[in-house]
Design a protein around this motif. Sequence first.
Motif, PDB file in Angstrom:
ATOM      1  N   ALA A  37       4.182  -1.947   9.228  1.00 50.10           N
ATOM      2  CA  ALA A  37       4.158  -0.602   9.805  1.00 50.10           C
ATOM      3  C   ALA A  37       2.749  -0.019   9.700  1.00 50.10           C
ATOM      4  O   ALA A  37       2.247   0.600  10.642  1.00 50.10           O
ATOM      5  CB  ALA A  37       5.168   0.301   9.104  1.00 50.10           C
ATOM      6  N   HIS A  44      -2.636   1.018  16.580  1.00 50.65           N
ATOM      7  CA  HIS A  44      -2.342   2.005  17.616  1.00 50.65           C
ATOM      8  C   HIS A  44      -3.350   3.148  17.640  1.00 50.65           C
ATOM      9  O   HIS A  44      -3.779   3.583  18.707  1.00 50.65           O
ATOM     10  CB  HIS A  44      -0.930   2.561  17.415  1.00 50.65           C
ATOM     11  N   THR A  94       7.694  -4.914   5.305  1.00 49.11           N
ATOM     12  CA  THR A  94       8.026  -3.933   6.344  1.00 49.11           C
ATOM     13  C   THR A  94       7.015  -2.802   6.358  1.00 49.11           C
ATOM     14  O   THR A  94       6.529  -2.400   7.418  1.00 49.11           O
ATOM     15  CB  THR A  94       9.438  -3.368   6.089  1.00 49.11           C
ATOM     16  N   GLN A  95       6.683  -2.290   5.190  1.00 50.75           N
ATOM     17  CA  GLN A  95       5.716  -1.195   5.107  1.00 50.75           C
ATOM     18  C   GLN A  95       4.321  -1.673   5.496  1.00 50.75           C
ATOM     19  O   GLN A  95       3.574  -0.955   6.155  1.00 50.75           O
ATOM     20  CB  GLN A  95       5.702  -0.620   3.694  1.00 50.75           C
ATOM     21  N   ARG A 130       0.619  -1.639  12.313  1.00 53.04           N
ATOM     22  CA  ARG A 130       0.886  -1.091  13.653  1.00 53.04           C
ATOM     23  C   ARG A 130       0.188   0.250  13.835  1.00 53.04           C
ATOM     24  O   ARG A 130      -0.386   0.524  14.894  1.00 53.04           O
ATOM     25  CB  ARG A 130       2.390  -0.949  13.862  1.00 53.04           C
ATOM     26  N   LEU A 131       0.256   1.112  12.807  1.00 47.17           N
ATOM     27  CA  LEU A 131      -0.416   2.414  12.896  1.00 47.17           C
ATOM     28  C   LEU A 131      -1.926   2.237  13.022  1.00 47.17           C
ATOM     29  O   LEU A 131      -2.582   2.941  13.796  1.00 47.17           O
ATOM     30  CB  LEU A 131      -0.079   3.271  11.675  1.00 47.17           C
TER      31      LEU A 131
END
Length: 177
Positions: free
Chosen positions: A128, A135, A124-125, A131-132
Amino acid sequence: MPSPANDKVTGTTEKRGRGRPRKPDAMSNAERQAAWRARHGARTKSVTVTKNTPPPADAHDALVRECEQLRGEPVQARRELETVSRAKPSAQAPSDVATVLGRLPRQEAADSGERRLNLTMTGTQFFALERLVAHFGLSRRAVIERLIDWADDTFSRSLYDDEAAFNRYVDRDRNEK
């Protein structure tokens, strides 16, 4: 098994019915049920039936007003939250991720040098972080460094009034190694 009875006069044989022969004093199903009810009748509890009457029209109107009032409370709370979020963010702790990741990294101290860090994290981390990275168009290293800088700055500023706590925080790294 006995053979069927023979009628010697007519020469016919009478067939016996299926199953066990019926006793002369046997009860029917209805009689058995009535006897069971009579035996267990004393054990049954009486049942009270309550008839629900509809509330008068005035009570309905009061409930409708209360419902409308309760529906209005989340709307009002949402408006208050929007006005608070539109207010100027605190200079001490920027909470907007774009602000944190958009600012320039700290100036490197000449004597700090680079150190390698092997990092294991949950899926999960990791996703994430990915994604950062995608983005904001930064490297993994840049995202992690900027988040660490932000956390360190925020915590250091929170210790502004307590010099002893700040010194313990700054010197903790050197004391524990």
